[in-house]
Design a protein around this motif. Structure first.
Motif, PDB file in Angstrom:
ATOM      1  N   GLY A   1       3.198  -2.575  -4.862  1.00  0.00           N
ATOM      2  CA  GLY A   1       4.190  -3.545  -4.903  1.00  0.00           C
ATOM      3  C   GLY A   1       3.914  -4.714  -4.143  1.00  0.00           C
ATOM      4  N   SER A   2       4.787  -5.585  -3.492  1.00  0.00           N
ATOM      5  CA  SER A   2       4.514  -6.461  -2.877  1.00  0.00           C
ATOM      6  C   SER A   2       4.867  -6.645  -1.554  1.00  0.00           C
TER       7      SER A   2
ATOM      8  N   ALA B   1       7.131  -8.209  -0.110  1.00  0.00           N
ATOM      9  CA  ALA B   1       8.466  -8.233   0.451  1.00  0.00           C
ATOM     10  C   ALA B   1       9.373  -7.641  -0.764  1.00  0.00           C
ATOM     11  N   ARG B   2       8.934  -6.886  -1.774  1.00  0.00           N
ATOM     12  CA  ARG B   2       9.731  -6.530  -2.569  1.00  0.00           C
ATOM     13  C   ARG B   2       8.883  -5.149  -3.397  1.00  0.00           C
ATOM     14  N   ASN B   3       9.689  -3.887  -3.193  1.00  0.00           N
ATOM     15  CA  ASN B   3       9.062  -2.962  -3.697  1.00  0.00           C
ATOM     16  C   ASN B   3       7.928  -2.471  -3.022  1.00  0.00           C
TER      17      ASN B   3
ATOM     18  N   ARG C   1      10.914  -0.757   2.616  1.00  0.00           N
ATOM     19  CA  ARG C   1      11.720  -1.425   3.392  1.00  0.00           C
ATOM     20  C   ARG C   1      11.506  -1.429   4.909  1.00  0.00           C
TER      21      ARG C   1
ATOM     22  N   SER D   1       9.465  -8.888   4.844  1.00  0.00           N
ATOM     23  CA  SER D   1       8.217  -8.301   4.140  1.00  0.00           C
ATOM     24  C   SER D   1       7.730  -6.927   5.072  1.00  0.00           C
TER      25      SER D   1
ATOM     26  N   GLN E   1       6.277  -4.798   3.945  1.00  0.00           N
ATOM     27  CA  GLN E   1       6.546  -3.424   3.098  1.00  0.00           C
ATOM     28  C   GLN E   1       5.567  -2.605   2.771  1.00  0.00           C
TER      29      GLN E   1
END
Ligand SMILES: [Zn+2]
Length: 235
Positions: free
Chosen positions: A69-70, A72-74, A146, A158, A160
């Protein structure tokens, strides 16, 4: 006459075969070179002629991690590497309890991130002989994901997937703790640290808006809540 030619031909052919079968002289086997000097391994197992390997590498249980993922997301972290709570060049700081060390589950990153950061910090401390150890706060959680306010404090948007790390600015008084106001930050040492992260290839270095730290505009970015620590991100 035709037979005579044939016989001469056969004799010549036989001679050619015999010549081809003459064994070539076999070269004597080359002796295997015997090393006269074996490099003395350091604690990390690296030969001494590689002084760039930070001593703190030896205490780490390395494995090949994957950032999914990235930032800040997933985001997820597969086979994350644990940063030890203390090293020769660093200490860890719990940003919620405000103490040494940071809790284990907040200290996971990709092997690349940990190698990157410890290499930069080690080179920085070699140059600034006698500088205090560098304080490291949050990386990612054990398996990433998260890392918001449900995990204490303001939380992180972020952090993550094991590619982000928060690092305390060196203090003017040389103590190993979190600066509580910008006037406690050693700007010169902080700038040296920022420069090294940029040079080593960080994609982002978020810094405090009140500290006036410099760098390429697309990399060194002032951001609120970063007057006590810088945030380094790798690709
Ligand atoms: Zn951060």
């Amino acid at each position: 006459m035709r037979y005579a030619v044939l016989i001469v031909g056969l004799v010549l052919a036989a001679a050619a075969v015999a010549f081809a079968q003459t064994p070539e002289p076999v070269p004597a086997p080359t002796p295997t070179p015997v090393a006269t000097e074996t490099p003395t391994p350091t604690a990390s197992g690296e030969p001494l002629d590689q002084p760039s390997a930070p001593p703190d590498f030896a205490a780490i249980d390395w494995r090949r991690s994957q950032a999914k993922g990235s930032w800040a997301r997933n985001g997820r972290l597969v086979r994350g590497v644990l940063l030890p709570e203390l090293g020769e060049d660093f200490f860890t700081w719990d940003p919620i309890k405000n103490q040494i060390p940071n809790r284990e589950w907040r200290r996971y990153g990709t092997d690349r991130l940990i190698r990157f950061v410890l290499s930069v910090i080690h080179a920085y401390r070699l140059e600034h002989d006698g500088a205090q150890r560098i304080g490291i706060m949050d990386l990612s959680r054990t398996h990433g994901g998260r890392f918001g306010p449900e995990f204490g404090g303001l939380g992180h948007a972020s952090h993550q997937n094991g590619l982000d790390i928060d690092i305390l600015y060196p203090r003017k008084d040389g103590t190993e703790q979190r600066p509580t106001k910008p006037s406690q930050v050693d700007r010169e040492l902080s700038q040296a640290l920022v420069d090294r992260f940029v040079e080593a290839g960080a994609v982002k270095v978020f810094v405090g808006p009140r500290l006036n730290l410099k760098g390429p505009k697309n990399v060194v970015v002032p951001l609120v809540h970063h007057d006590d620590h810088l945030h380094v991100r790798i690709r």
